[in-house]
Every structure is written in structure tokens, then in C-alpha cells.
Design a protein around this motif. Structure first.
Motif, PDB file in Angstrom:
ATOM      1  N   SER A   9      44.722 182.072  59.522  1.00  0.00           N
ATOM      2  CA  SER A   9      45.653 181.020  59.965  1.00  0.00           C
ATOM      3  C   SER A   9      47.071 181.439  59.593  1.00  0.00           C
ATOM      4  CB  SER A   9      45.289 179.684  59.312  1.00  0.00           C
ATOM      5  OG  SER A   9      45.564 179.758  57.942  1.00  0.00           O
ATOM      6  N   MET A  10      48.026 180.851  60.296  1.00  0.00           N
ATOM      7  CA  MET A  10      49.420 181.272  60.108  1.00  0.00           C
ATOM      8  C   MET A  10      50.065 180.626  58.884  1.00  0.00           C
ATOM      9  SD  MET A  10      50.166 183.408  62.488  1.00  0.00           S
ATOM     10  CE  MET A  10      51.815 183.505  63.096  1.00  0.00           C
ATOM     11  N   VAL A  11      49.638 179.419  58.560  1.00  0.00           N
ATOM     12  CA  VAL A  11      50.295 178.686  57.480  1.00  0.00           C
ATOM     13  C   VAL A  11      49.278 178.363  56.390  1.00  0.00           C
ATOM     14  CG1 VAL A  11      51.666 176.657  56.921  1.00  0.00           C
ATOM     15  CG2 VAL A  11      51.882 177.703  59.161  1.00  0.00           C
ATOM     16  N   ILE A  12      49.722 178.458  55.145  1.00  0.00           N
ATOM     17  CA  ILE A  12      48.862 178.133  54.003  1.00  0.00           C
ATOM     18  C   ILE A  12      48.757 176.614  53.878  1.00  0.00           C
ATOM     19  CG2 ILE A  12      48.802 178.195  51.460  1.00  0.00           C
ATOM     20  CD1 ILE A  12      48.121 180.866  52.766  1.00  0.00           C
ATOM     21  N   ASP A  13      47.547 176.122  53.589  1.00  0.00           N
ATOM     22  CA  ASP A  13      47.357 174.690  53.407  1.00  0.00           C
ATOM     23  C   ASP A  13      47.868 174.305  52.016  1.00  0.00           C
ATOM     24  OD1 ASP A  13      46.596 172.114  53.384  1.00  0.00           O
ATOM     25  OD2 ASP A  13      44.428 172.481  53.377  1.00  0.00           O
ATOM     26  N   SER A  14      49.069 173.707  51.986  1.00  0.00           N
ATOM     27  CA  SER A  14      49.706 173.432  50.688  1.00  0.00           C
ATOM     28  C   SER A  14      48.997 172.306  49.931  1.00  0.00           C
ATOM     29  CB  SER A  14      51.176 173.081  50.897  1.00  0.00           C
ATOM     30  OG  SER A  14      51.268 172.016  51.812  1.00  0.00           O
ATOM     31  N   PRO A  65      63.025 177.836  46.360  1.00  0.00           N
ATOM     32  CA  PRO A  65      61.668 177.911  45.800  1.00  0.00           C
ATOM     33  C   PRO A  65      60.686 178.462  46.841  1.00  0.00           C
ATOM     34  CG  PRO A  65      62.398 175.627  46.050  1.00  0.00           C
ATOM     35  CD  PRO A  65      63.531 176.472  46.469  1.00  0.00           C
ATOM     36  N   PRO A  66      59.561 179.047  46.398  1.00  0.00           N
ATOM     37  CA  PRO A  66      58.649 179.715  47.338  1.00  0.00           C
ATOM     38  C   PRO A  66      58.110 178.807  48.442  1.00  0.00           C
ATOM     39  CG  PRO A  66      58.058 180.215  45.077  1.00  0.00           C
ATOM     40  CD  PRO A  66      59.111 179.196  45.014  1.00  0.00           C
ATOM     41  N   SER A  67      58.107 177.495  48.186  1.00  0.00           N
ATOM     42  CA  SER A  67      57.488 176.607  49.183  1.00  0.00           C
ATOM     43  C   SER A  67      58.417 176.269  50.346  1.00  0.00           C
ATOM     44  CB  SER A  67      57.058 175.316  48.492  1.00  0.00           C
ATOM     45  OG  SER A  67      58.169 174.761  47.816  1.00  0.00           O
ATOM     46  N   THR A  68      59.687 176.737  50.320  1.00  0.00           N
ATOM     47  CA  THR A  68      60.624 176.333  51.380  1.00  0.00           C
ATOM     48  C   THR A  68      60.352 177.090  52.683  1.00  0.00           C
ATOM     49  OG1 THR A  68      62.151 177.913  50.434  1.00  0.00           O
ATOM     50  CG2 THR A  68      62.574 175.609  49.948  1.00  0.00           C
ATOM     51  N   ASN A  69      60.772 176.435  53.774  1.00  0.00           N
ATOM     52  CA  ASN A  69      60.548 177.011  55.115  1.00  0.00           C
ATOM     53  C   ASN A  69      61.314 178.308  55.320  1.00  0.00           C
ATOM     54  OD1 ASN A  69      58.889 174.960  55.839  1.00  0.00           O
ATOM     55  ND2 ASN A  69      60.484 173.769  56.875  1.00  0.00           N
ATOM     56  N   GLY A  77      56.461 190.874  47.959  1.00  0.00           N
ATOM     57  CA  GLY A  77      55.445 190.629  46.933  1.00  0.00           C
ATOM     58  C   GLY A  77      54.112 190.366  47.610  1.00  0.00           C
ATOM     59  N   PHE A  78      53.304 191.403  47.741  1.00  0.00           N
ATOM     60  CA  PHE A  78      52.023 191.233  48.454  1.00  0.00           C
ATOM     61  C   PHE A  78      51.156 190.182  47.753  1.00  0.00           C
ATOM     62  CE2 PHE A  78      52.656 195.967  49.330  1.00  0.00           C
ATOM     63  CZ  PHE A  78      53.429 195.701  50.441  1.00  0.00           C
ATOM     64  N   GLN A  79      51.198 190.188  46.417  1.00  0.00           N
ATOM     65  CA  GLN A  79      50.385 189.228  45.670  1.00  0.00           C
ATOM     66  C   GLN A  79      50.778 187.806  46.025  1.00  0.00           C
ATOM     67  OE1 GLN A  79      50.412 189.821  41.462  1.00  0.00           O
ATOM     68  NE2 GLN A  79      49.819 191.953  41.624  1.00  0.00           N
ATOM     69  N   ASP A  80      52.102 187.563  46.075  1.00  0.00           N
ATOM     70  CA  ASP A  80      52.579 186.211  46.393  1.00  0.00           C
ATOM     71  C   ASP A  80      52.098 185.767  47.764  1.00  0.00           C
ATOM     72  OD1 ASP A  80      53.837 186.392  44.008  1.00  0.00           O
ATOM     73  OD2 ASP A  80      55.817 186.836  44.827  1.00  0.00           O
ATOM     74  N   VAL A  81      52.128 186.714  48.716  1.00  0.00           N
ATOM     75  CA  VAL A  81      51.701 186.384  50.083  1.00  0.00           C
ATOM     76  C   VAL A  81      50.198 186.127  50.119  1.00  0.00           C
ATOM     77  CG1 VAL A  81      51.483 187.262  52.440  1.00  0.00           C
ATOM     78  CG2 VAL A  81      53.566 187.687  51.151  1.00  0.00           C
ATOM     79  N   LEU A  82      49.442 187.042  49.535  1.00  0.00           N
ATOM     80  CA  LEU A  82      47.981 186.946  49.632  1.00  0.00           C
ATOM     81  C   LEU A  82      47.417 185.826  48.758  1.00  0.00           C
ATOM     82  CD1 LEU A  82      47.086 190.731  49.741  1.00  0.00           C
ATOM     83  CD2 LEU A  82      46.926 189.113  51.595  1.00  0.00           C
ATOM     84  N   GLN A  83      48.210 185.384  47.767  1.00  0.00           N
ATOM     85  CA  GLN A  83      47.713 184.308  46.917  1.00  0.00           C
ATOM     86  C   GLN A  83      48.321 182.965  47.296  1.00  0.00           C
ATOM     87  OE1 GLN A  83      48.242 185.700  42.888  1.00  0.00           O
ATOM     88  NE2 GLN A  83      46.818 187.393  43.191  1.00  0.00           N
ATOM     89  N   PHE A  91      51.562 181.853  47.764  1.00  0.00           N
ATOM     90  CA  PHE A  91      52.745 181.265  47.144  1.00  0.00           C
ATOM     91  C   PHE A  91      53.736 180.746  48.179  1.00  0.00           C
ATOM     92  CE2 PHE A  91      51.035 183.235  43.487  1.00  0.00           C
ATOM     93  CZ  PHE A  91      51.585 182.606  42.381  1.00  0.00           C
ATOM     94  N   TYR A  92      53.749 181.406  49.333  1.00  0.00           N
ATOM     95  CA  TYR A  92      54.653 180.976  50.402  1.00  0.00           C
ATOM     96  C   TYR A  92      53.896 180.126  51.400  1.00  0.00           C
ATOM     97  CZ  TYR A  92      57.534 184.758  48.597  1.00  0.00           C
ATOM     98  OH  TYR A  92      58.259 185.570  47.784  1.00  0.00           O
ATOM     99  N   MET A  93      54.664 179.443  52.277  1.00  0.00           N
ATOM    100  CA  MET A  93      53.996 178.649  53.321  1.00  0.00           C
ATOM    101  C   MET A  93      53.345 179.564  54.342  1.00  0.00           C
ATOM    102  SD  MET A  93      56.605 175.554  53.977  1.00  0.00           S
ATOM    103  CE  MET A  93      55.655 174.850  55.317  1.00  0.00           C
ATOM    104  N   GLY A  94      54.006 180.693  54.598  1.00  0.00           N
ATOM    105  CA  GLY A  94      53.458 181.634  55.582  1.00  0.00           C
ATOM    106  C   GLY A  94      52.289 182.403  54.991  1.00  0.00           C
ATOM    107  N   SER A  95      51.276 182.592  55.802  1.00  0.00           N
ATOM    108  CA  SER A  95      50.108 183.345  55.348  1.00  0.00           C
ATOM    109  C   SER A  95      50.352 184.839  55.574  1.00  0.00           C
ATOM    110  CB  SER A  95      48.880 182.904  56.136  1.00  0.00           C
ATOM    111  OG  SER A  95      49.051 183.275  57.476  1.00  0.00           O
ATOM    112  N   ALA A  96      49.380 185.660  55.176  1.00  0.00           N
ATOM    113  CA  ALA A  96      49.505 187.102  55.417  1.00  0.00           C
ATOM    114  C   ALA A  96      49.619 187.378  56.911  1.00  0.00           C
ATOM    115  CB  ALA A  96      48.299 187.820  54.833  1.00  0.00           C
ATOM    116  N   LEU A  97      48.889 186.591  57.708  1.00  0.00           N
ATOM    117  CA  LEU A  97      48.933 186.765  59.168  1.00  0.00           C
ATOM    118  C   LEU A  97      50.330 186.459  59.702  1.00  0.00           C
ATOM    119  CD1 LEU A  97      47.187 187.400  61.664  1.00  0.00           C
ATOM    120  CD2 LEU A  97      46.756 184.953  61.875  1.00  0.00           C
TER     121      LEU A  97
END
Lengths: 412, 303
Positions: free
Chosen positions: A282-287, A352-356, A367-373, A375-381
Motif C-alpha cells: 500500500s502507498m500510505v502507512i496506517d497511522s 516531524p516524521p508524520s507530516t505530509n 533512512g531505509f529503516q524509517d521508511v520500512l518501519q 516512521f513516515y506516512m509514505g510506505s516503501a512503495l
């Protein structure tokens, strides 16, 4: 096309600049390993100190609670209302909780003082017991927001507990510290911010003179008056640079990985690592899902990192190459790179990491870890798409500019 | 056969109109001198021909191939040395040669020939950045002639060369022309141009001011006439100048130096001067050099 290919290969071979950059890259990797090894060697001594400091503060809190308890008990004996007895009961619970936390802390400090690999399972068990107790304390409201125990959030405690339980359950030997430079942990560290900057800056150095080296000396007048289309020259330059740079950098990382696995050991490929499920679907992480992240094996995690690493490398090389073409000088391209990295650093402080904002800022993927874990709204995809589109746009822009522009520059 | 045909090209950089309807041709084996002061548009014209700068209108044909439509075919005939030597200064001379040789897949034999031509010997192992201007120029020339071009552009090729280098380059240019290579070249060393060019184009502010045949045709524009001069001659000569038949004249006691505006006025001017039956004791064509022609043309432009 063959001529241009040979020309570019020979030119960079003779220039030896890439060799210098790669040596600096190796030196940076070694510095990173050394720095982490120093932290690793001092980890238990530092942890013991930290635990002692924490215990001193716990003891103060404990004393306050016991004073309160004593006073309340006296009131209860004098008045004897149910409310006061309930208060006494709550304070007793609190005192018991903080007393046990102090005991855990003391035991941990003792083990940290004489820590060896042999007592690792014992330490692990102790961490699990303490974290379970602490989580119960959070649930029962026994941890005051001002308490030293509230320094770690329940989510952080849950994460630590999840990893430790997985290690204990699967009988995996824990790392001496998060800084231990086994081959696997070296790669894990390198894929996190800010260590990933070593790779990014190296890639930038490899492509910052992609076009400007021709412009600055005036050799472009010979190169672009050859019977070859400018689009072919553009394509060969970029494709060769992207392929060779990624191969060289990845090769050196692989070499360091191999040497480390011989010297420090490979580490366990089943080591548990957090990974946000759905990062590639999915494109967006479920916050709203702020529960503990699922764990994957380290080998699976690295397989998930590879696509984003490759695309980020392509993006960085395309960006620097385009800067080199548009700005016409290596120094200007280098200045632009430094400005961009500074901007990225500033944004990380400002937003902050949660901003659009991070949905459209391709450098967030550093930060691959931040993306894959998650931390951001955007997913790896989402970041794969953003990096892919950005790379394509940069290559298209540079091609259009090169095809249409009058070529100037160099000594006259 | 035309190896180069430039037809009505125009080019502007911002508001500055650099080339204005420029047209000329270059024959196979011809050496065409491109003359003009700094900023006159020489290098821009050369860059347009080498496809480094795109003209806004007009066409450039190299060996019959339109540069805008058949770029590869057109440029396969061309080698260019424009402005300062375009070299990689962080590479040695030899590495530069090898790198540029790889561009057109030049044979080892040809590379060795060109290495010999450079005359740089052991200096080829040094970085090009450490070369003197003359050495750089030699190396750049070597790079330009690597593919044995049939059309060569040389912008200021004599810059920084020592007398021996100038002599060798002059010989090389003449040899290339004899072998059928068309050469378009510019230089501020007018005497050198005079020695090798078969035709010269004078350009100013992006326009061709004059296309002259070098040496022979230039010479017959000026004559020294020996006869007994009279008072009224000066007004008659001034009248001829006003009518545009004479460019200039210098009258002394028994001789007169005249410079014609065009060779076709020669008979008419001399007949007019000798109209009253005076005896001409002698006539000596003046060997005008390119320098006098240069100052003549640009003086004319200023006027």
C-alpha cells in the motif's frame, strides 16, 4: 555508441578520480565500524552507569512514595474511612511496583558490571521480566508522567520486549550491543540515517563531474561535434555512470561485509528486525495502527531494502549528473549537493516524521529503516514510486536541455 | 566540389544578433581564412558548423549533408579545434590522445603517426595541465587530425606556437589541403594567413564585409604611377574618390599612389588621369599585404 562507451570508460579509468573517491568511501566505512566498535566496547560500562543513575532517581521516588504511604497510614489509623484505606492500598501497590523496578535495575546493573556472552540469556530474561512488569505498571497507571520510568514510552518498551522475547524464544544469541559490528549489523547500521549518507555522498562524488569535466576543459567541443546524436551521448554517459557507480559502491559494501564476517562473524541471519507490514503493498502507512510492529528475519529485511537502495542510488546519481550538466561546473554541482543535504537536515529538524511534507521529499527515503518501519506516512512503495518518477524526470530534463542548448563554457 | 556550404545563417544570444545572414562556401582542398576582430562572430560561426551552437535560421551543409537533418553523416567529415584546446588537463598527453582516439575507433597505426606528429616525445607522459600553451595547441591539433578529416576547422591554431611549431603547422595545413581536405581557419596572425590561405573572408558584427582572393587579386588594387604631376590633378583625384572609383590616393611630386575600390575601375581611372595626353613614364603594381587590406576593410566599415 561503442566509441562513446570506450571514450567514457577510458576517460574515467585514466582520471583515477573514482579510485580516490572509492578509497575515501572505504575509509569512511572503516571509520563507521571503528566508531561503532568503540561504542560497543564501552556499552556495558555506560549502561551500568546509566542504570546506577536511574536507580538513584528511582530511590528518591521510592522514598517519596514511602513517606506518603507512612503519612496516609497514620491518617487511616486516625480516621479509618474506606477512601483513606483505598489510598493506602494504591500507595502500597505503587511502592511495591517501584521497589521491584529498583530491584530489577540493581540486578541489571550487577550483570552489566560483569557482562560476558555467557550471561547473555540471563540478562535477556531479566530485561523481559522488567519490561513486562513496567508495561503492567503503565497499564495500571503506576508510572507517573514525571517519573524516571516514563522516560521510555510504552511503545518503545513494547518494541524492546518483542525483540527480546523473539531472541529468547528462538534461542538466538543477542548482539553484545546495538553497535556490535557483526557483518549483518554493519549492513543494518549502514541502511539507517545518518550512516547512509556515506553511500549517498560517495555516489554524488562519483557523478558530480559527469558533464562538467567536459565543459570545464573545453573537451565538449570535440565530444559533441562527433557524428553521434547528443541523446546517445547522454544515454551512454548516464547509464554507464549509474551502472558503474552502483556496482562499485555495492561491491565495496559487499567486500566490507565479507571481511567483517571473517573478522567479527556473520551474525545471525534470523535476527529479528522490525518491518511495517504492507510497506510494499500500500502507498500510505496506517497511522492508527500504533501497535507493536511485526518482526521479520534479518535476511528478509535486507531483501526488502535492496529495491529502495537501488532506486535511491539511481535518483542520487541522476540528480548530481543533471546538476553537473545544468550548472556546468563541478564546484557548482558540489555546492548544490551540499545545499540539498543541508536542506534535508533542516527539514528533518523542522518537520516531524508524520507530516505530509515527507510524501513529496524524495530525500526522506535516505533512512531505509524509517521508511520500512513506517516512521513516515509514505510506505516503501510510495517512496519507490517517488524516486522512480523523480529519476525519470531528471533524466528527461537533462536530455531535453542537452539536446536543445547551445554548448558554451571552458577556457577561451 | 563544396565541402562546406553555409547559407544565410542567423544567430542571436539574447538581444545580441551575432550572425546576420552569413553565407559562404568552402571547396575541397581549399584553405579559407576567416578574418575579423574579436567578437565579430568567427567562433560562433565555427560552432554553428560544428553543431555546438544551433543557428536560428539558415542551413549548413557539410559534404552535401544538411547538418540539421543528417547530423551524423555531416559530422563524420569534420574535425574541429575551436577556441582554446579542448583537452582533459587531468590526463597525460598520451591518455588524451588515446581517449579521443577511442571516440572514432582510430587504428593503432594512425595513433602512432599522430603521436609522432605532435613532436612532444616524453612530454606526452606529463599531465596536459602542466603543458605550455604551445604544447597544448600541438596536442589539440593532433587530436583534431586523428580521424583524417576531409573538413577541418581550426580556430586560432597558431596561438602559442613557437616559430618551429608555426612552420610545421603551416606545412601540415598545406599538406592536408593538397590531400583534399577543406580547411576553414581563423587567426589574428594575418601574415601567416596570407602565406597559406587561398581565399579570405572578412567578417564584422556577424556580417561578411568582404570575400577576397588572397595575394594576387589584392595586389592589383594598388598602383604607383610615374608621370609629371600638375596642380589640378588633386581636384580630379578627389572627384574620383568621391565617385567611389578610388579608395585612396597619395600624391607626390612625380609619382602618384592610387588604391582602386575595385579592379574593374582600373582602365577608367588610369585613362582619366592621363586624359590630357600626359606621358606615363612607368606603372608599378603595389604588393598589398593582408594587413593593409584588413585595415582598409575595417577602416571602411568605421567610415
Amino acid at each position: 555508441m561503442k566509441g562513446i562507451l570506450q571514450f567514457e570508460c577510458l576517460k574515467s579509468w585514466y582520471a583515477k578520480k573514482n579510485l580516490f573517491v572509492l578509497l575515501v568511501f572505504l575509509a569512511a566505512l572503516l571509520a563507521m565500524i571503528t566508531y561503532n566498535t568503540i561504542l560497543d566496547n564501552n556499552y556495558w560500562a555506560n549502561l551500568e552507569e546509566e542504570l546506577n543513575r536511574e536507580r538513584a532517581l528511582i530511590e528518591v521516588e521510592e522514598q517519596n512514595i514511602f513517606d506518603d504511604l507512612k503519612a496516609t497510614r497514620e491518617v487511616a489509623q486516625a480516621v479509618g474511612t474506606p477512601e483513606v484505606y483505598a489510598e493506602v492500598e494504591a500507595l502500597e501497590k505503587c511502592a511495591d511496583f517501584i521497589q521491584r523496578q529498583r530491584t530489577y535495575n540493581y540486578q541489571q546493573a550487577m550483570l552489566a558490571k560483569e557482562y560476558t556472552v555467557d550471561i547473555a540469556p540471563e540478562m535477556l530474561e531479566l530485561w523481559i521480566a522488567r519490561d513486562l512488569h513496567l508495561l503492567n505498571g503503565f497499564e495500571d497507571g503506576l508510572v507517573e508522567p514525571t517519573s524516571i520510568l516514563a522516560k521510555t514510552t510504552p511503545l518503545e518498551v513494547e518494541k524492546r520486549l518483542a525483540v527480546n522475547q523473539a531472541l529468547f524464544r528462538d534461542n538466538i544469541e543477542p548482539l553484545n550491543s546495538p553497535y556490535e559490528m557483526t557483518a549483518t549489523n554493519f549492513l543494518y547500521c549502514l541502511s539507517s540515517f545518518p550512516w547512509i549518507l556515506i553511500v549517498v555522498v560517495t555516489l554524488m562524488m562519483l557523478s558530480m563531474d559527469l558533464f562538467s569535466t567536459d565543459t570545464e576543459g573545453g573537451a565538449y567541443k570535440i565530444l559533441y561535434s562527433q557524428p553521434q546524436k547528443r541523446s546517445i551521448i547522454h544515454m551512454v554517459k548516464f547509464m554507464l555512470n549509474i551502472t558503474v557507480s552502483i556496482l562499485l559502491v555495492t561491491g565495496l559494501i559487499a567486500l566490507t561485509f565479507s571481511v567483517l564476517s571473517l573478522v567479527k562473524g556473520l551474525g545471525d541471519v534470523n535476527y529479528p528486525v522490525f518491518y511495517m507490514k504492507g510497506s510494499y503493498t500500500s502507498m500510505v502507512i496506517d497511522s492508527s495502527a500504533d501497535t507493536v510492529l511485526p518482526l521479520v528475519r534479518w535476511s528478509t529485511y535486507i531483501a526488502k531494502v535492496i529495491p529502495i537502495y537501488l532506486l535511491l542510488s539511481c535518483f542520487v546519481l541522476a540528480l548530481t549528473g543533471t546538476a553537473s550538466l545544468l550548472l556546468g561546473s563541478t564546484a557548482n554541482a558540489l555546492s548544490a549537493i551540499i545545499c540539498l543535504l543541508f536542506l534535508d537536515y533542516s527539514f528533518r529538524i523542522l518537520f516531524p516524521p508524520s507530516t505530509n511534507f515527507y510524501l513529496v521529499w524524495p530525500f526522506a527515503a535516505l533512512g531505509f529503516q524509517d521508511v520500512l518501519q513506517g516512521f513516515y506516512m509514505g510506505s516503501a512503495l510510495a517512496y519507490l514510486s517517488l524516486l522512480g518518477v523523480s529519476t525519470f524526470l531528471l533524466l528527461a530534463l537533462s536530455l531535453i536541455v542537452l539536446k536543445k542548448q547551445d554548448l558554451k563554457g571552458g577556457l577561451s | 566540389m563544396n565541402i562546406l556550404k553555409v547559407d544565410n545563417i542567423n544567430k542571436s544570444f539574447g538581444k545580441l544578433h551575432v550572425l546576420k545572414n552569413l553565407s559562404f562556401t568552402l571547396e575541397t582542398g581549399e584553405i579559407l581564412g576567416f578574418i575579423g576582430p574579436n567578437g565579430s562572430g568567427k567562433s560562433t560561426t565555427m560552432k554553428c558548423i560544428a553543431n555546438l551552437v544551433f543557428p536560428e535560421s539558415g542551413t549548413v551543409e557539410i559534404a552535401g549533408h544538411d547538418l540539421s537533418k543528417e547530423r551524423s553523416q555531416a559530422l563524420s567529415h569534420l574535425s574541429a579545434l575551436i577556441e582554446a584546446p579542448g583537452l582533459y588537463f587531468n590526463l597525460t598527453g598520451m591518455e588524451n590522445l588515446k581517449v579521443f582516439a577511442s571516440l572514432r575507433q582510430i587504428s593503432r597505426k594512425r595513433l602512432e603517426e599522430v603521436i609522432e606528429f605532435t613532436g612532444l616525445g616524453h612530454a606526452l607522459k606529463k599531465k596536459a595541465g602542466a603543458y605550455s600553451m604551445g604544447m597544448r595547441q600541438r596536442l589539440a591539433l593532433a587530436v583534431a587530425i586523428l580521424p583524417k578529416p576531409t573538413f577541418l576547422i581550426l580556430d586560432e591554431p597558431f596561438n602559442g606556437l613557437d616559430p618551429q611549431g608555426v612552420f610545421e603547422l603551416r606545412s601540415m595545413i598545406k599538406r592536408l589541403a593538397r590531400e583534399g581536405c577543406g580547411i576553414l581557419f581563423s587567426s589574428h596572425q594575418l601574415l601567416e594567413m596570407e602565406k597559406i590561405s587561398s581565399r579570405n573572408i572578412f567578417i564584422k558584427d556577424g556580417e561578411i564585409v568582404s570575400q577576397e582572393m588572397a595575394q594576387t587579386d589584392v595586389a592589383v588594387l594598388s598602383y604607383k604611377l610615374y608621370f609629371d604631376r600638375q596642380e589640378q590633378d588633386l581636384s580630379m583625384l578627389s572627384k574620383l574618390k568621391t565617385e567611389g572609383l578610388l579608395l585612396d590616393f597619395q600624391a607626390e611630386e612625380s609619382e602618384l599612389l592610387i588604391t582602386l575600390s575595385d579592379i574593374k575601375h582600373c582602365t577608367h581611372v588610369i585613362t582619366t588621369i592621363l586624359a590630357d595626353g600626359r606621358e606615363l613614364r612607368g606603372i608599378v603594381p603595389q604588393t598589398a599585404n593582408i594587413e593593409s587590406l584588413y585595415s582598409h576593410i575595417y577602416e571602411k566599415e568605421i567610415l
